[in-house]
Each structure stands twice: as structure tokens, then as C-alpha cells.
Write an enzyme that holds these catalytic residues in place. Structure first.
Site, PDB file in Angstrom:
ATOM      1  CB  SER A 290      11.362  -8.748  -4.254  1.00 55.09           C
ATOM      2  OG  SER A 290      12.336  -8.981  -3.189  1.00 55.09           O
ATOM      3  CG  ASN A 291       9.469  -9.185   0.967  1.00 54.76           C
ATOM      4  OD1 ASN A 291      10.526  -8.367   1.476  1.00 54.76           O
ATOM      5  ND2 ASN A 291       9.472 -10.476   0.521  1.00 54.76           N
ATOM      6  CE1 TYR A 292       8.223  -0.896  -1.224  1.00 59.14           C
ATOM      7  CE2 TYR A 292       6.280  -2.055  -0.306  1.00 59.14           C
ATOM      8  CZ  TYR A 292       7.099  -1.330  -1.465  1.00 59.14           C
ATOM      9  OH  TYR A 292       6.253  -0.435  -2.334  1.00 59.14           O
TER      10      TYR A 292
ATOM     11  CB  ALA B 184      10.322 -10.432   4.405  1.00 58.34           C
TER      12      ALA B 184
END
Ligand code: CTP
Length: 398
Positions: free
Chosen positions: A207-209, A275
Site C-alpha cells: 500500500s502507500n501513505y 493513490a
């Protein structure tokens, strides 16, 4: 939206009067000019000193000032106001308002008010449910008053039921919403927000932030301005509470694509704020990958679908597709290239090189670039204000 607005805050004698101080604070912070009018009983629950300190104005309660004999004109007050909000409104004040019993300054001001009136009842559950209260509130509704229904919960009597004055933040939102122009009324807006999670096994993911804050702020702003919003959201720890926002919770890019494609044909506008993970494991393991059973595993990744580009390919004339670009270098060139590649009408560019922009923070600094290359830069602002700029841009340019 409340900046510069003249608001009369009427306070009656109920335990919820302590919450009126918070409401007053919120209104003043939003730039409203607030005149407090309190009933004699109200002063038993909260002092005029607190209220005048918060509002920056003497509190009005009597028809005449005891010291100077100065007459407090309820007529002038009624004409001055852009809105009147009575919070808390007790059973007896509601009854007096319904039947024109003008025996105190608050009721005379109400009877003189030309502006919209908001009423936030607060009382014990049995008083609230009594046929006379129900009938009086119905009368007030028929006179055009906006009733802000009380919430259910524990009451001052420790009984549990309907009668708690709605929270000051909610009352504030009702007023703010009332003054917000509904320039997106009748329009359907699709928003993607947050990160996606790409499953490795039942306990791990890529995943991402992304926090989802920017997308959620745009969804709320579009809804406040009258749009029916579908918010396709990856896993985030924030929520949204607006009757015109429908949240579709998804996890992976594939799920986000499916949910977005389901909503897109009916949408007038789409803002692609998510995102989206660019890659996903080629296949997710059905059971947890165990450390001792193998050497360091190699993750085979495949490209995820490009959701914005897929929507761009089937865009109808009149539909507006807006993307986001978070870049670290060659920002303008990269953003322009994404507009072409994804069939966007505009892209909202934020650079990780700008302090206060990007993931997790409550502010953002954006430049909106149109398909014809014109760019509109904005200063660093809270994400809610950036959301308003983006919606303004969409409504004025199209
Ligand atoms: N986007 C999307 N689906 C993807 C990737 C991106 O819908 N699989 C959307 C984003 O929501 C955003 C825009 O496309 O509105 C640009 O996203 P970004 O990650 O900046 O672009 P990428 O195409 O992934 O390019 P790169 O990561 O190489 O910069």
C-alpha cells in the site's frame, strides 16, 4: 460561508445551554457576528459574562437595560439578522414561539425576525414525545422554522432517549450548509480517495501513505454545494457524514476500478484523488506465507489497471474528468503528460518538494493544469479550502 453573517443565538433555560458556548465559539471563529439573546431562565444555566466574552458583544436579555434605561429593540435585531438559531430551545419557549406568547426578549425577537430561524430542541424524552411538544414543533415547521432534531442518548435526567440537543458542531454544519451556494445541485460527482491495498497473503499487503484526507475534503465540499457524491474509498481511518455522500469502500485497485466504472456512466464529474498502487502481487497466497518454510520469497508483481485512464477512454461529451498528480520532479511536464495519457480535462498537481503538501498532512499546495496547458497556482491552504478551490475551478471552467 458564515463569514460576515449576522446571527442571533437564542438561548433558553435548559442544561444544554452549556453547549451554546461551543456553538457561539464556532460561529465567531467562522467569522460570523453573533448577538446572543438569552431568556431569564437561560441565565441560570450559563452566565452572560461567558457569552459576551465569547461573542464580543453585550448579551441581550431584558427589554430595557437596568442601568441606563436603554431600550433593546427586538425589531432592529430581527431586521439585522441573517439567521436566528435557538439552541437550546426548551419546551416552554417552543410553545411560546408556536403561539406568539411574547413575554420575553427572545420570543419578541423571534416574532420580529425576517431571517430564517433554526430551532434546536433540548428536553427530557417524555417532554419531547408529549403531543403538545410534537404539535408545537409541527406548527413551527409550518411557519418555516428549520427544526434541528435532537439526538438520542443519555439525558440530564439520566434517562436515555430522544431529547439531547444536537451537538454544536452539527448545528454549526446545518447553518453553514444553509448559507453555502448549491451550485452543484442536481449534479453527480464521483470521487476516488485513499490508498489501495494489494494483497500478498491474508495478513500482508502492498500500500502507500495516502490518508484519504484530500479526497474526503473534496467529497464533502461537493456534497455541501448540492452534488450527489459517490466516494469510492480505499481503506482509511477517517469518516464522512453527509446525507448526499454515498461511500463505496474498496480495498484493491481492481475493486476501485469496478466501483468507479459502475458509477461513472451516471456521473457528471469525476475527481480521481486516490493513490492507486501501481502494482499488485500476481497472485495472493491463500494462507499466510510462513518464514520457516521457504527462503526469502520473491514477489512477482503485475501492473494494476489505470482507473483514471479507463474512465477517460469512455468519457462522454460533457463529462468532466479531473486527476491528481503527486510529483517529486519535472512536475509540470509530468502532469501535462498525464493529462494526455489519461484523457483528463484537468489535473491537480502537488509537489512533494512543497512543505505542507502531500500525504497525511492537513494542508496542501496545488496548481491546477487544464488540458489546454493553462495553469492556475494556489497558495498553501487547509485541505478543506483546497477542496473549495478545486470545486470552484470545476464549476467555473465548465
Ligand atoms: N490513477 C488511477 N489509477 C492508477 C494510477 C493512477 O486512477 N492505477 C490516477 C490517480 O488517482 C491520479 C492520477 O491517476 O488522479 C495520477 O496518479 P499518479 O500516481 O500520479 O500517476 P501514475 O499514472 O501512477 O504515474 P507515476 O506513478 O508514474 O507518476
Amino acid at each position: 460561508m458564515l463569514k460576515g453573517k449576522h446571527i442571533i443565538l437564542g438561548i433558553c433555560g435548559g442544561i444544554a445551554a452549556y453547549k451554546s458556548a461551543t456553538l457561539l465559539r464556532l460561529l465567531v471563529k467562522a467569522g460570523a457576528e453573533v448577538q446572543v439573546v438569552i431568556t431569564p431562565a437561560g441565565k441560570e444555566f450559563i452566565t452572560p459574562v461567558t457569552l459576551s466574552a465569547l461573542s464580543g458583544k453585550p448579551v441581550v436579555s431584558e427589554f430595557f437595560s437596568a442601568n441606563t434605561g436603554e431600550w433593546h429593540s427586538h425589531v432592529d435585531l430581527g431586521l439585522w439578522a441573517d439567521a436566528m438559531v435557538i439552541a437550546p430551545a426548551t419546551a416552554s419557549s417552543i410553545a411560546k414561539m408556536a403561539h406568539g406568547v411574547a413575554d420575553n426578549m427572545l420570543i419578541t425577537t423571534y416574532l420580529s425576525a425576517k431571517a430564517p430561524v433554526f430551532v434546536a430542541p433540548a428536553m427530557d424524552l417524555d417532554m419531547m414525545a408529549h403531543p403538545s411538544t410534537v404539535a408545537n414543533l409541527e406548527l413551527l415547521r409550518s411557519y418555516g422554522c428549520h427544526i434541528i432534531e435532537p439526538a438520542e442518548g443519555e439525558l440530564a435526567s439520566h434517562l436515555v432517549g430522544k431529547g439531547r440537543m444536537e451537538e454544536p458542531e452539527k448545528i454549526f454544519d446545518v447553518l453553514d450548509d444553509f448559507f453555502t451556494p448549491k451550485d452543484l445541485a442536481g449534479r453527480r460527482v464521483l470521487i476516488t480517495a485513499g490508498p489501495t491495498r494489494e494483497r500478498i497473503d491474508p495478513v500482508r499487503y502492498i500500500s502507500n501513505y495516502s490518508s484519504g484526507k484530500m479526497g474526503y475534503a473534496i467529497a464533502l465540499e461537493a456534497a455541501r454545494r448540492g452534488a450527489d457524491v459517490t466516494l469510492v474509498s480505499g481503506p482509511v481511518s477517517i469518516g464522512i457524514d453527509h446525507p448526499r455522500v454515498r461511500v463505496v469502500s474498496v480495498e484493491s485497485a481492481r475493486e476501485m476500478l469496478d466501483a468507479s466504472m459502475a458509477a461513472w456512466p451516471e456521473s457528471d464529474v469525476a475527481v480521481m484523488c486516490a493513490a492507486v498502487a501501481d502494482y499488485a502481487p500476481a497472485s495472493a497466497a491463500d494462507s499466510k506465507i510462513k518464514r520457516e518454510h521457504q527462503d526469502v520469497p520473491v514477489l512477482h508483481l503485475v501492473k494494476n489497471p489505470d482507473i483514471a485512464a479507463t474512465l477517460g477512454q469512455c468519457k462522454r461529451p460533457g463529462q468532466i474528468l479531473v486527476g491528481f498528480a503527486l510529483e517529486t520532479d519535472h512536475e509540470i511536464d509530468n502532469a501535462a503528460e498525464k493529462i494526455r495519457r489519461k484523457g483528463l480535462d484537468a489535473i491537480v498537481l502537488n509537489s512533494l518538494r512543497d512543505a505542507g503538501a502531500g500525504f497525511g498532512v492537513d494542508t496542501n499546495k496545488v496548481t491546477i493544469i487544464a488540458a489546454d496547458g493553462t495553469s492556475t497556482p494556489y497558495p498553501l491552504k487547509p485541505k478543506a479550502a483546497v477542496a473549495a478551490d478545486i470545486i470552484d475551478y470545476i464549476t467555473t471552467k465548465n
